[in-house]
Scaffold this active site. Structure first.
Site, mmCIF file in Angstrom:
data_model
loop_
_atom_site.group_PDB
_atom_site.id
_atom_site.type_symbol
_atom_site.label_atom_id
_atom_site.label_comp_id
_atom_site.label_asym_id
_atom_site.label_seq_id
_atom_site.Cartn_x
_atom_site.Cartn_y
_atom_site.Cartn_z
ATOM 1 N N ARG A 32 1.075 -0.789 0.004
ATOM 2 C CA ARG A 32 -0.060 0.029 -0.226
ATOM 3 C C ARG A 32 0.585 1.190 0.487
ATOM 4 N NH1 ARG A 32 -5.203 -0.924 -0.267
ATOM 5 N NH2 ARG A 32 -6.036 -2.734 0.463
ATOM 6 N N ASP A 33 0.326 2.203 -0.489
ATOM 7 C CA ASP A 33 1.238 3.378 -0.931
ATOM 8 C C ASP A 33 1.200 4.116 1.006
ATOM 9 O OD1 ASP A 33 1.542 6.328 -1.419
ATOM 10 O OD2 ASP A 33 2.052 5.883 -3.425
ATOM 11 N N ILE A 34 2.384 4.911 1.084
ATOM 12 C CA ILE A 34 2.095 5.516 2.636
ATOM 13 C C ILE A 34 1.193 7.101 2.575
ATOM 14 C CG2 ILE A 34 3.505 4.401 3.865
ATOM 15 C CD1 ILE A 34 5.166 6.743 2.901
ATOM 16 N N ASN A 90 5.153 5.845 -13.482
ATOM 17 C CA ASN A 90 5.781 7.625 -13.424
ATOM 18 C C ASN A 90 6.776 7.242 -13.616
ATOM 19 O OD1 ASN A 90 2.983 8.326 -12.906
ATOM 20 N ND2 ASN A 90 3.855 8.874 -10.636
ATOM 21 N N GLU A 98 8.410 9.742 -8.459
ATOM 22 C CA GLU A 98 9.022 9.945 -6.853
ATOM 23 C C GLU A 98 10.179 8.798 -6.390
ATOM 24 O OE1 GLU A 98 5.725 11.128 -3.670
ATOM 25 O OE2 GLU A 98 5.417 12.671 -5.002
ATOM 26 N N VAL A 99 10.244 7.427 -6.583
ATOM 27 C CA VAL A 99 11.513 6.945 -6.636
ATOM 28 C C VAL A 99 11.571 6.393 -7.599
ATOM 29 C CG1 VAL A 99 11.920 4.581 -5.063
ATOM 30 C CG2 VAL A 99 9.984 7.143 -3.841
ATOM 31 N N HIS A 103 7.985 0.938 -11.003
ATOM 32 C CA HIS A 103 6.545 0.440 -9.760
ATOM 33 C C HIS A 103 5.454 0.956 -10.481
ATOM 34 C CE1 HIS A 103 7.494 4.762 -8.357
ATOM 35 N NE2 HIS A 103 6.288 5.219 -8.338
ATOM 36 N N HIS A 105 1.449 1.736 -10.078
ATOM 37 C CA HIS A 105 0.411 2.378 -9.101
ATOM 38 C C HIS A 105 -0.414 1.483 -9.372
ATOM 39 C CE1 HIS A 105 2.484 5.289 -7.633
ATOM 40 N NE2 HIS A 105 3.238 5.787 -8.538
#
Length: 118
Positions: A32-34, A90, A98-99, A103, A105
């Site tokens: 899960r995304d924080i 992304n 951002e990372v 990944h 989403h």
């Protein structure tokens, strides 16, 4: 496996940083995304480190397929597949990455509206 010691997602795979894991296999992990942007916001990552989805798909297209297939399986398992969901990679700063670890989403659980503002 992840070998980048300064990569947030590699550290999650290594168990150094906690995450709410939704699925875990030999090649792919999902958690899960924080900072969720939808009621269901899950990240699906390859356990091997690739900076971007394009790099992953170029080097290991089978792994890229596993990441996408796992996203669909998660949406089914969590019960929001029938209503629809968004899958989004992304890439780079202008793409909102951002990372710097590939990944995917998964966003679902409510109507998401238009993808881009005009």
């Amino acid at each position: 496996m992840c070998v980048m010691t300064d990569c947030l997602f590699c550290r999650i795979v290594a168990g150094e940083i906690p995450a709410t894991v939704v699925s875990d296999s030999d090649d792919v992990m999902a958690f899960r995304d924080i900072n969720p942007k939808a009621p269901e916001h899950i990240l699906v990552i390859p356990k091997a480190h690739f900076d971007t989805a394009a790099a992953m798909a170029t080097v290991d297209p089978l792994l890229a397929g596993k990441v996408v297939a796992e996203a669909g399986a998660i949406a089914e398992k969590l019960g929001f597949a029938a209503d629809g969901y968004r899958l989004m990679f992304n890439t780079g700063a202008n793409g909102g990455q951002e990372v710097l670890h590939a990944h995917l989403h998964i966003l679902g659980g409510r109507p998401l509206g238009p993808m881009l503002a005009t």
